[in-house]
Motif scaffolding. Structure first.
Motif, PDB file in Angstrom:
ATOM      1  N   ASP A  99     -25.881  50.023 108.884  1.00 34.93           N
ATOM      2  CA  ASP A  99     -25.882  50.997 107.800  1.00 34.93           C
ATOM      3  C   ASP A  99     -25.276  52.190 108.102  1.00 34.93           C
ATOM      4  O   ASP A  99     -25.728  53.370 107.965  1.00 34.93           O
ATOM      5  N   LEU A 100     -23.929  52.259 108.611  1.00 32.74           N
ATOM      6  CA  LEU A 100     -23.133  53.296 109.005  1.00 32.74           C
ATOM      7  C   LEU A 100     -22.772  54.023 108.047  1.00 32.74           C
ATOM      8  O   LEU A 100     -22.375  53.683 106.913  1.00 32.74           O
ATOM      9  N   LYS A 101     -22.768  55.593 108.255  1.00 30.37           N
ATOM     10  CA  LYS A 101     -22.580  56.704 107.338  1.00 30.37           C
ATOM     11  C   LYS A 101     -21.664  57.566 107.825  1.00 30.37           C
ATOM     12  O   LYS A 101     -22.138  58.251 108.853  1.00 30.37           O
ATOM     13  N   MET A 102     -20.705  58.127 107.028  1.00 32.75           N
ATOM     14  CA  MET A 102     -19.963  59.357 107.488  1.00 32.75           C
ATOM     15  C   MET A 102     -19.784  60.179 106.361  1.00 32.75           C
ATOM     16  O   MET A 102     -18.834  59.868 105.249  1.00 32.75           O
ATOM     17  N   HIS A 103     -20.286  61.356 106.174  1.00 30.83           N
ATOM     18  CA  HIS A 103     -20.106  62.254 104.972  1.00 30.83           C
ATOM     19  C   HIS A 103     -19.559  63.535 105.478  1.00 30.83           C
ATOM     20  O   HIS A 103     -20.178  64.171 106.385  1.00 30.83           O
ATOM     21  N   PHE A 104     -18.539  63.647 105.032  1.00 31.44           N
ATOM     22  CA  PHE A 104     -17.754  65.315 105.411  1.00 31.44           C
ATOM     23  C   PHE A 104     -18.212  66.225 104.375  1.00 31.44           C
ATOM     24  O   PHE A 104     -17.967  65.951 103.006  1.00 31.44           O
ATOM     25  N   PRO A 105     -18.365  67.399 104.818  1.00 30.45           N
ATOM     26  CA  PRO A 105     -18.858  68.528 103.901  1.00 30.45           C
ATOM     27  C   PRO A 105     -17.664  69.007 103.353  1.00 30.45           C
ATOM     28  O   PRO A 105     -16.444  68.921 103.897  1.00 30.45           O
ATOM     29  N   VAL A 106     -17.642  69.445 102.009  1.00 28.96           N
ATOM     30  CA  VAL A 106     -16.879  70.174 101.184  1.00 28.96           C
ATOM     31  C   VAL A 106     -17.223  71.405 100.636  1.00 28.96           C
ATOM     32  O   VAL A 106     -18.267  71.516 100.261  1.00 28.96           O
ATOM     33  N   GLY A 107     -16.351  72.312 101.033  1.00 29.91           N
ATOM     34  CA  GLY A 107     -16.668  73.794 100.609  1.00 29.91           C
ATOM     35  C   GLY A 107     -17.833  74.256 101.555  1.00 29.91           C
ATOM     36  O   GLY A 107     -17.616  73.856 102.548  1.00 29.91           O
ATOM     37  N   GLY A 108     -18.106  75.624 101.146  1.00 31.74           N
ATOM     38  CA  GLY A 108     -19.059  76.271 102.123  1.00 31.74           C
ATOM     39  C   GLY A 108     -18.286  76.796 103.319  1.00 31.74           C
ATOM     40  O   GLY A 108     -16.842  76.970 103.146  1.00 31.74           O
ATOM     41  N   SER A 109     -18.815  77.508 104.174  1.00 33.72           N
ATOM     42  CA  SER A 109     -18.114  78.322 105.125  1.00 33.72           C
ATOM     43  C   SER A 109     -19.222  78.532 106.440  1.00 33.72           C
ATOM     44  O   SER A 109     -20.058  78.013 106.409  1.00 33.72           O
ATOM     45  N   PHE A 110     -18.833  79.348 107.257  1.00 29.14           N
ATOM     46  CA  PHE A 110     -19.862  79.677 108.469  1.00 29.14           C
ATOM     47  C   PHE A 110     -21.188  80.006 107.950  1.00 29.14           C
ATOM     48  O   PHE A 110     -21.947  79.757 108.511  1.00 29.14           O
ATOM     49  N   PHE A 111     -21.057  80.873 106.901  1.00 29.57           N
ATOM     50  CA  PHE A 111     -22.346  81.566 106.657  1.00 29.57           C
ATOM     51  C   PHE A 111     -23.209  80.642 105.230  1.00 29.57           C
ATOM     52  O   PHE A 111     -24.095  80.903 104.954  1.00 29.57           O
ATOM     53  N   ARG A 112     -22.322  79.869 104.596  1.00 28.45           N
ATOM     54  CA  ARG A 112     -22.810  78.987 103.490  1.00 28.45           C
ATOM     55  C   ARG A 112     -22.893  77.689 103.621  1.00 28.45           C
ATOM     56  O   ARG A 112     -21.967  77.167 104.464  1.00 28.45           O
ATOM     57  N   LYS A 113     -23.811  76.831 103.248  1.00 31.82           N
ATOM     58  CA  LYS A 113     -23.758  75.526 103.253  1.00 31.82           C
ATOM     59  C   LYS A 113     -22.826  74.857 102.353  1.00 31.82           C
ATOM     60  O   LYS A 113     -22.267  75.359 101.380  1.00 31.82           O
ATOM     61  N   PRO A 114     -22.357  73.671 102.567  1.00 26.87           N
ATOM     62  CA  PRO A 114     -21.305  73.278 101.846  1.00 26.87           C
ATOM     63  C   PRO A 114     -22.021  72.585 100.413  1.00 26.87           C
ATOM     64  O   PRO A 114     -22.997  72.514 100.300  1.00 26.87           O
ATOM     65  N   ASN A 115     -20.831  72.810  99.264  1.00 23.22           N
ATOM     66  CA  ASN A 115     -21.122  72.384  97.889  1.00 23.22           C
ATOM     67  C   ASN A 115     -21.548  70.991  97.860  1.00 23.22           C
ATOM     68  O   ASN A 115     -22.561  70.515  96.913  1.00 23.22           O
ATOM     69  N   SER A 116     -20.807  70.230  98.382  1.00 18.10           N
ATOM     70  CA  SER A 116     -20.944  68.663  98.307  1.00 18.10           C
ATOM     71  C   SER A 116     -20.450  68.105  99.548  1.00 18.10           C
ATOM     72  O   SER A 116     -19.912  68.485 100.519  1.00 18.10           O
ATOM     73  N   PHE A 117     -20.609  66.583  99.459  1.00 12.46           N
ATOM     74  CA  PHE A 117     -20.017  65.929 100.584  1.00 12.46           C
ATOM     75  C   PHE A 117     -18.988  64.536  99.991  1.00 12.46           C
ATOM     76  O   PHE A 117     -19.393  64.078  98.971  1.00 12.46           O
ATOM     77  N   ILE A 118     -18.084  64.531 100.824  1.00 17.97           N
ATOM     78  CA  ILE A 118     -17.267  63.232 100.556  1.00 17.97           C
ATOM     79  C   ILE A 118     -17.945  62.067 101.385  1.00 17.97           C
ATOM     80  O   ILE A 118     -18.062  62.062 102.625  1.00 17.97           O
ATOM     81  N   HIS A 119     -18.219  61.084 100.719  1.00 15.77           N
ATOM     82  CA  HIS A 119     -18.827  59.907 101.398  1.00 15.77           C
ATOM     83  C   HIS A 119     -17.711  58.711 101.821  1.00 15.77           C
ATOM     84  O   HIS A 119     -17.506  57.946 101.071  1.00 15.77           O
ATOM     85  N   ALA A 120     -17.340  59.202 102.982  1.00 11.02           N
ATOM     86  CA  ALA A 120     -15.921  58.236 103.591  1.00 11.02           C
ATOM     87  C   ALA A 120     -16.625  57.000 103.919  1.00 11.02           C
ATOM     88  O   ALA A 120     -15.981  55.862 103.635  1.00 11.02           O
ATOM     89  N   VAL A 121     -17.657  56.971 104.511  1.00  9.82           N
ATOM     90  CA  VAL A 121     -18.318  55.605 104.850  1.00  9.82           C
ATOM     91  C   VAL A 121     -19.700  55.756 104.386  1.00  9.82           C
ATOM     92  O   VAL A 121     -20.297  56.498 104.752  1.00  9.82           O
ATOM     93  N   ASP A 122     -20.327  54.525 103.711  1.00  4.01           N
ATOM     94  CA  ASP A 122     -21.616  54.688 103.343  1.00  4.01           C
ATOM     95  C   ASP A 122     -22.377  53.322 103.086  1.00  4.01           C
ATOM     96  O   ASP A 122     -22.230  52.472 102.421  1.00  4.01           O
ATOM     97  N   GLY A 123     -23.042  53.145 104.291  1.00  4.24           N
ATOM     98  CA  GLY A 123     -23.819  51.916 104.435  1.00  4.24           C
ATOM     99  C   GLY A 123     -23.061  50.707 105.006  1.00  4.24           C
ATOM    100  O   GLY A 123     -23.145  49.616 104.494  1.00  4.24           O
ATOM    101  N   VAL A 124     -22.163  50.740 105.689  1.00  2.00           N
ATOM    102  CA  VAL A 124     -21.545  49.740 106.290  1.00  2.00           C
ATOM    103  C   VAL A 124     -22.262  48.991 107.288  1.00  2.00           C
ATOM    104  O   VAL A 124     -22.653  49.668 108.463  1.00  2.00           O
TER     105      VAL A 124
END
Length: 157
Positions: free
Chosen positions: A15-40
């Motif tokens: 069940d390997l997963k790798m989600h990369f954060p998109v948007g956001g900054s040092f002070f803000r949480k990311p807006n969304s995530f890219i699901h590069a690997v999801d459940g392998v």
């Protein structure tokens, strides 16, 4: 009664997963995530090959980087058989164990211009990691490289 562990499994991915954060900054949480690997999930058994194929951008390289600990997964597990025939979770290895792991497992990227030096022979290219890691004598390395090249059908080495 517990069954004996299957010692033919060298690598087990669950069940390997790798989600990369998109948007956001040092002070803000990311807006969304890219699901590069999801459940392998898969296993690589002794003396077997596994091909990971798919279209560009589907997560093949990311999966390889997770298997070699170049990335730490967002979720799931990667287990590798150790010298005592036990499956060890790669996320748990540190220090000297991680150094030993890096000697055993490496990634060769698919771009031949980035991964192969045109000034070296295939023999020298295969021998290079042994030289860098200080493994064996010159004669030991020559014998090991010849053996490896013959195993993949490149003979005479």
């Amino acid at each position: 009664m517990n069954a004996a562990p299957d010692t033919s499994v060298l690598v087990k991915v669950q069940d390997l997963k790798m989600h990369f954060p998109v948007g956001g900054s040092f002070f803000r949480k990311p807006n969304s995530f890219i699901h590069a690997v999801d459940g392998v999930s898969f296993e690589i058994r002794e003396k077997r090959s596994l091909a990971l194929v798919g279209e560009s951008g589907c997560g093949k390289t990311t999966t390889g980087k997770l298997l070699t600990r170049l990335y730490n997964p967002t979720g799931g597990h990667v287990f590798l058989r150790d010298g005592e025939q036990e499956l060890v979770d790669l996320a748990a290895i540190k220090g000297g164990m991680l150094k030993t792991f890096r000697r055993r497992v490496q990634m060769i990227f698919q771009d031949p211009y980035e991964s192969l030096n045109p000034h070296l022979t295939i023999f020298d290219t295969v021998a290079e990691p042994l030289v860098v890691q200080g493994i064996g004598t010159v004669a030991d390395r020559e014998a090991r490289v010849a053996e490896l090249l013959e195993q993949v059908g490149l003979s005479p080495a």
